[in-house]
Motif scaffolding. Structure first.
Motif, mmCIF file in Angstrom:
data_model
loop_
_atom_site.group_PDB
_atom_site.id
_atom_site.type_symbol
_atom_site.label_atom_id
_atom_site.label_comp_id
_atom_site.label_asym_id
_atom_site.label_seq_id
_atom_site.Cartn_x
_atom_site.Cartn_y
_atom_site.Cartn_z
ATOM 1 N N UNK A 113 -4.413 24.817 24.654
ATOM 2 C CA UNK A 113 -4.908 25.987 25.120
ATOM 3 C C UNK A 113 -6.601 25.848 25.521
ATOM 4 N N UNK A 114 -7.225 25.102 24.809
ATOM 5 C CA UNK A 114 -8.830 25.231 24.897
ATOM 6 C C UNK A 114 -9.467 23.746 24.777
ATOM 7 N N UNK A 115 -10.392 23.641 25.234
ATOM 8 C CA UNK A 115 -11.093 22.264 24.914
ATOM 9 C C UNK A 115 -12.115 22.580 23.617
ATOM 10 N N UNK B 181 -4.337 25.907 32.532
ATOM 11 C CA UNK B 181 -4.070 27.121 33.004
ATOM 12 C C UNK B 181 -4.530 28.356 32.610
ATOM 13 N N UNK B 182 -5.761 28.592 32.342
ATOM 14 C CA UNK B 182 -6.315 29.940 31.918
ATOM 15 C C UNK B 182 -6.207 31.112 32.547
ATOM 16 N N UNK B 183 -5.617 30.977 33.845
ATOM 17 C CA UNK B 183 -5.434 32.131 34.822
ATOM 18 C C UNK B 183 -3.766 32.438 34.472
ATOM 19 N N UNK B 184 -2.927 31.809 33.764
ATOM 20 C CA UNK B 184 -1.677 32.098 33.592
ATOM 21 C C UNK B 184 -0.838 31.812 34.809
ATOM 22 N N UNK B 185 -1.112 31.020 35.590
ATOM 23 C CA UNK B 185 -0.356 30.640 37.029
ATOM 24 C C UNK B 185 1.207 30.188 36.544
ATOM 25 N N UNK B 186 1.934 30.566 37.394
ATOM 26 C CA UNK B 186 3.218 30.003 37.434
ATOM 27 C C UNK B 186 3.296 28.603 37.929
ATOM 28 N N UNK B 187 4.630 27.934 37.882
ATOM 29 C CA UNK B 187 4.267 26.617 38.260
ATOM 30 C C UNK B 187 3.809 26.339 39.405
ATOM 31 N N UNK C 171 -9.433 19.454 33.564
ATOM 32 C CA UNK C 171 -8.686 19.794 32.438
ATOM 33 C C UNK C 171 -8.674 21.178 32.297
ATOM 34 N N UNK C 172 -9.865 21.682 32.727
ATOM 35 C CA UNK C 172 -9.662 23.259 32.782
ATOM 36 C C UNK C 172 -8.728 23.755 33.759
#
Length: 182
Positions: free
Chosen positions: A134-136, A98-104, A93-94
């Protein structure tokens, strides 16, 4: 001999050859309609239908995998997931959020170690922008083989299974992802 060759290679001879080939293919196709599922060739019990016709009894024989009276998602309701499966669901889930804002590609690489091979194939090419949260927002709740994770905009339900994939050894993996908007 020349006369026979002239007849064979005339337009009528070629038509006759093509007609014989088509009839041969049709005859072969009709014999292929009998499959082992109809029981006629495999000798399974309960297959008293006509030749080439499968009966429903042949399909309902006990294969040794299904539990008695088990239908749908309630098959594993009595089993509790170990804490490591719930922890693994939270780790997924974390990464999924996508907390690091990765691309696809980066996002896919971050979630793929938590997925079964089949589920990883389905997630290939998904854009993380489509993740609806965006968050748990609470503690996960295990119910049978599923873990429900409350998020800020809904509930993420993950079906967990033991297995391995191309990226991870034997571990708990996400075999299904379900999202319910709140």
């Amino acid at each position: 001999m020349n006369r026979a060759l002239r007849i064979i290679f005339s337009r009528y001879g070629i038509i006759a050859i093509i007609l014989l080939l088509v009839l041969g293919v049709i005859a072969l196709a009709q014999t292929r309609e009998q499959t082992p599922l109809d029981g006629a060739e495999s000798g399974t019990e309960g297959s008293e239908g006509s030749e080439g016709e499968a009966t429903s009894e042949a399909f309902t024989e006990d294969d040794g995998f299904a539990t008695e009276g088990c239908e749908g998602d309630d098959c594993y309701a009595g089993e509790e997931l170990p804490q490591e499966a719930v922890d693994r669901a939270m780790d997924f889930t974390e990464a999924w959020l996508n907390p690091d804002g990765y691309g696809p590609d980066g996002w896919y690489d971050s979630i793929v170690p938590y997925l079964t091979t089949e589920n990883a194939d389905l997630m290939q090419g998904v854009d993380p922008v489509s993740v609806p949260a965006t968050e748990v927002a609470g503690e996960p709740a295990a119910d049978g083989q599923k873990v429900a994770v409350p998020l800020d905009t809904g509930t993420l339900t993950l079906t967990m299974t033991e297995g391995s994939n191309n990226w991870t050894g034997s571990d708990w993996l996400v075999s299904a992802i379900d999202w319910e908007q709140s």
